[in-house]
Design a protein around this motif. Structure first.
Motif, PDB file in Angstrom:
ATOM      1  N   SER A  66       0.837  -1.190   0.000  1.00 62.58           N
ATOM      2  CA  SER A  66       0.000   0.000   0.000  1.00 62.58           C
ATOM      3  C   SER A  66       0.872   1.240   0.000  1.00 62.58           C
ATOM      4  O   SER A  66       1.898   1.290   0.669  1.00 62.58           O
ATOM      5  N   LEU A 103      -6.613  -4.463 -10.052  1.00 60.27           N
ATOM      6  CA  LEU A 103      -7.830  -4.801  -9.319  1.00 60.27           C
ATOM      7  C   LEU A 103      -8.750  -5.694 -10.148  1.00 60.27           C
ATOM      8  O   LEU A 103      -9.386  -6.611  -9.619  1.00 60.27           O
ATOM      9  N   LEU A 141     -12.258  -3.591  -3.187  1.00 63.80           N
ATOM     10  CA  LEU A 141     -10.881  -4.095  -3.260  1.00 63.80           C
ATOM     11  C   LEU A 141      -9.872  -2.967  -3.099  1.00 63.80           C
ATOM     12  O   LEU A 141      -8.859  -3.114  -2.399  1.00 63.80           O
ATOM     13  N   TYR A 142     -10.131  -1.832  -3.755  1.00 68.55           N
ATOM     14  CA  TYR A 142      -9.211  -0.696  -3.658  1.00 68.55           C
ATOM     15  C   TYR A 142      -9.072  -0.239  -2.208  1.00 68.55           C
ATOM     16  O   TYR A 142      -7.962   0.020  -1.727  1.00 68.55           O
ATOM     17  N   VAL A 169      -6.987  -2.891  -0.169  1.00 63.25           N
ATOM     18  CA  VAL A 169      -5.575  -3.031  -0.541  1.00 63.25           C
ATOM     19  C   VAL A 169      -4.799  -1.725  -0.420  1.00 63.25           C
ATOM     20  O   VAL A 169      -3.636  -1.717   0.004  1.00 63.25           O
ATOM     21  N   GLN A 186     -10.941 -11.089   1.534  1.00 62.06           N
ATOM     22  CA  GLN A 186     -10.343 -10.876   2.853  1.00 62.06           C
ATOM     23  C   GLN A 186      -9.737 -12.175   3.387  1.00 62.06           C
ATOM     24  O   GLN A 186      -8.634 -12.181   3.948  1.00 62.06           O
ATOM     25  N   ARG A 246      -6.737 -13.341   0.710  1.00 56.45           N
ATOM     26  CA  ARG A 246      -6.010 -12.197   0.133  1.00 56.45           C
ATOM     27  C   ARG A 246      -4.616 -12.568  -0.340  1.00 56.45           C
ATOM     28  O   ARG A 246      -4.240 -12.274  -1.479  1.00 56.45           O
ATOM     29  N   ARG A 247      -3.824 -13.188   0.520  1.00 54.27           N
ATOM     30  CA  ARG A 247      -2.431 -13.446   0.164  1.00 54.27           C
ATOM     31  C   ARG A 247      -2.325 -14.379  -1.031  1.00 54.27           C
ATOM     32  O   ARG A 247      -1.564 -14.124  -1.970  1.00 54.27           O
ATOM     33  N   ILE A 299      -3.516 -12.572  -4.345  1.00 51.49           N
ATOM     34  CA  ILE A 299      -2.550 -11.585  -4.830  1.00 51.49           C
ATOM     35  C   ILE A 299      -1.325 -12.280  -5.414  1.00 51.49           C
ATOM     36  O   ILE A 299      -0.799 -11.870  -6.455  1.00 51.49           O
TER      37      ILE A 299
END
Length: 452
Positions: A3, A72, A99-100, A103, A140, A143-144, A147
Motif C-alpha cells: 500500500s 484490481l 478491493l481498492y 488493498v 479478505q 487475500r495473500r 494476490i
C-alpha cells in the motif's frame, strides 16, 4: 503489492452518515467511465450530490480505482464465478471500490466491505448486496493467495497498470526509457503551480506559501513553476482567487516560452480549452492581441471562467480549427499555438481514466484530426510567423511523425531547434517524458514560415 504512503482514513461519509451512499455515487462514476465517459465530467456531476466534506473521498475512490484498474480487475476476475452483465457494471464497480479500499487505503476492512455492499441497496439492486459482500469477504480470507496468483502472471498489463497496446507502443517508441515511463505513469501526479510573474517573483510566492504552512520547490528551467509538497484545495492557495497563481503542470508551462510571442502580436490559441496555456500566454506577454478558439462551447466557457479569474479579456470564439472562418481568421496571425487533440498518453497519471477510454485504433483517427488542423491553420500564419505544435502524447505517430509528414507537404515550413533543460530532443522537436515527478509527458515542435 504494498500500500502506498499517505493513504486516506475516512470512516464516515455521504449525506448524514451514509458511507454506502457515497460508494454508490462512486460506482456510478466508474460505470460511466467504463461506458466511455470522462472521469472528470462524471465525477463533477456526482460530487454535486454530496456535501463538501465527502467530495475528496469520492475523488480518491474513483481516481484510485482507475489508477489501479488492471491490477484490481485481475483480482476481481478470480473472485467472480461469471462475468457481470453490461447493465450491472455498477455492481462490478462496487467490488473494485471495495478491493481498492482494502488493498490501498487505511479505511477499516469491515467498513470497506459493509459500506460497499450496502451501496448495492442504494443502487436499488438488493440482490447484489450479498454478491458484493460475499466476494469481498472471500478476498479478505484468501487475500495473500489471490494476490500471489495475480502477481505470478507477470503480465505487463498488471505490472504497469496500463493496457497492453500502450505498453507495447511505449516499448517500441522509447525502448530505453519505456520502463521508467511506465513506472512514472503509476505515480500520483505532482501538484504544480504557475506563478504569475507579472505580479509576484517566484521566491516571494515561496515565502507566502511557507507562511501558510505550505512547502514548495521550484522546477529547474521553468521559471514560473512550483511543486507543492502535497496537494491542497485551491481555496488554500494565497492569491488564487485573483489570479496570482494557477494550477498547471510544469511541462505545459513551456508552451508560453517556446511560442516566443512578442508584445502587440496577433496570436491564435487554436484549441484553447480549458485555458491554462491561454492564461499563461497573457501572463507572459500581457499586451498580445489574442484570440482563443475551441470547438466545444461548454469547454470554452471554462476558458472564460479562467480568464475572468486572471483578469484577462481575450477574444473567445467557438469554432473548429480544422475549418477556419473568415469572421475570425481574416488578416492572419503572427503566432499560432496548436494544442492538438491527442491520445493524452502523457498525462495518464493526472487523468487515469485515459487507460480505460483509449484504444489502439484511436491513434490513427486522432492523427488524421491533427493533420487536418495543421493543414487548415498553416495558411493563416503570416510569413515569418511561428506555429507551436503541442500534444500531451508519448506516441511518435502524433508527434514527430506528424511533423515529418507536414514538413514534407509544405515547402515553406521548417522546424526550429528547441532548447530546453529537460526532455529528449527528437528529429523535429522536444519530447518530455513522465519518468520523473517534475513534468507530465508533452511534445513540442516549433514550425517557422518562410518569408519576411
Amino acid at each position: 503489492m504494498a500500500s502506498p504512503p499517505g493513504k486516506p482514513d475516512r470512516r464516515k461519509s455521504g449525506p448524514g452518515n451514509s458511507g454506502a451512499f457515497l460508494r454508490s455515487r462512486a460506482a456510478q462514476v466508474l460505470a460511466d467511465v467504463m461506458g466511455g465517459h470522462s472521469l472528470t465530467e462524471a465525477l463533477r456531476q456526482r460530487q454535486q450530490q454530496l456535501p463538501e466534506r465527502d467530495r475528496a473521498l469520492l475523488a480518491e475512490l474513483t481516481y484510485g480505482v482507475c489508477r489501479q484498474y488492471f491490477y484490481l480487475d485481475a483480482i476481481a476476475a478470480r473472485l467472480f464465478r461469471r462475468p457481470m452483465k453490461k447493465k450491472d457494471e455498477d455492481v462490478r464497480a462496487l467490488v473494485l471500490i471495495g478491493l481498492y479500499q482494502i488493498v490501498f487505503t487505511r479505511i477499516p476492512v469491515h467498513a470497506a466491505i459493509g459500506e460497499s455492499a450496502g451501496a448495492a441497496r442504494v443502487l436499488k439492486k438488493k440482490w447484489a448486496v450479498a454478491v458484493v459482500n460475499g466476494v469481498l469477504r472471500r478476498f479478505q480470507r484468501e487475500r495473500r493467495q489471490l494476490i500471489e496468483k495475480v502477481e505470478r502472471q507477470d503480465s505487463p498489463e498488471i505490472r504497469f497498470n496500463q493496457p497492453q497496446w500502450l505498453v507495447s507502443a511505449l516499448y517500441k517508441a522509447w525502448p530505453e526509457q519505456a520502463e521508467a515511463v511506465l513506472k512514472g505513469l503509476q505515480l500520483r501526479p505532482p501538484f504544480t503551480l504557475r506563478v504569475n510573474l507579472q505580479r509576484c517573483k517566484l521566491s516571494e510566492y515561496v515565502s507566502v506559501l511557507a507562511a501558510e504552512g505550505l512547502l514548495s520547490k521550484p522546477v529547474p528551467g521553468i521559471d514560473s513553476a512550483l511543486i507543492l509538497d502535497k496537494p491542497v484545495a485551491v481555496s488554500r492557495l494565497p492569491g488564487f482567487g485573483d489570479g496570482q497563481v494557477s494550477v498547471q503542470d510544469a511541462g505545459a508551462q513551456l508552451a508560453a516560452l517556446l511560442l516566443d510571442a512578442r508584445s502587440g502580436m496577433r496570436v491564435l490559441d487554436a484549441c484553447s480549452a480549458p485555458g491554462g496555456k491561454t492564461g499563461h500566454l497573457l501572463e507572459h506577454t500581457p499586451d498580445l492581441d489574442l484570440l482563443a478558439l475551441d470547438v466545444d462551447e461548454q469547454r470554452l466557457a471554462r476558458v472564460a471562467e479562467n480568464m475572468q479569474r486572471l483578469g484577462f479579456r481575450p477574444r473567445l470564439i467557438v469554432g473548429d480549427a480544422a475549418r477556419p472562418q473568415k469572421a475570425w481568421s481574416k488578416g492572419g496571425f503572427e503566432r499560432i499555438l496548436v494544442d492538438a487533440p491527442c491520445t493524452a498518453t502523457g498525462v495518464i497519471r493526472r487523468h487515469p481514466d485515459i487507460k480505460l477510454l483509449r484504444r489502439s485504433d484511436d491513434v490513427e483517427a486522432l492523427a488524421e484530426r491533427q493533420k487536418a488542423i495543421l493543414t487548415a491553420l498553416w495558411p493563416l500564419l503570416k510569413p515569418g510567423g511561428k506555429m507551436l505544435y503541442a500534444t500531451c502524447s508519448l506516441l511518435p505517430q502524433e508527434n514527430d511523425e506528424q511533423i515529418d509528414a507536414f514538413l514534407g507537404a509544405h515547402a515553406d515550413a521548417s522546424a526550429a531547434m528547441l532548447a530546453a533543460d529537460r526532455g529528449v530532443g527528437t528529429r523535429h522537436g522536444l519530447q518530455l517524458l513522465p519518468d520523473t515527478l517534475e513534468t507530465d509527458g508533452f511534445y513540442y515542435a516549433l514550425l517557422e514560415k518562410q518569408g519576411n
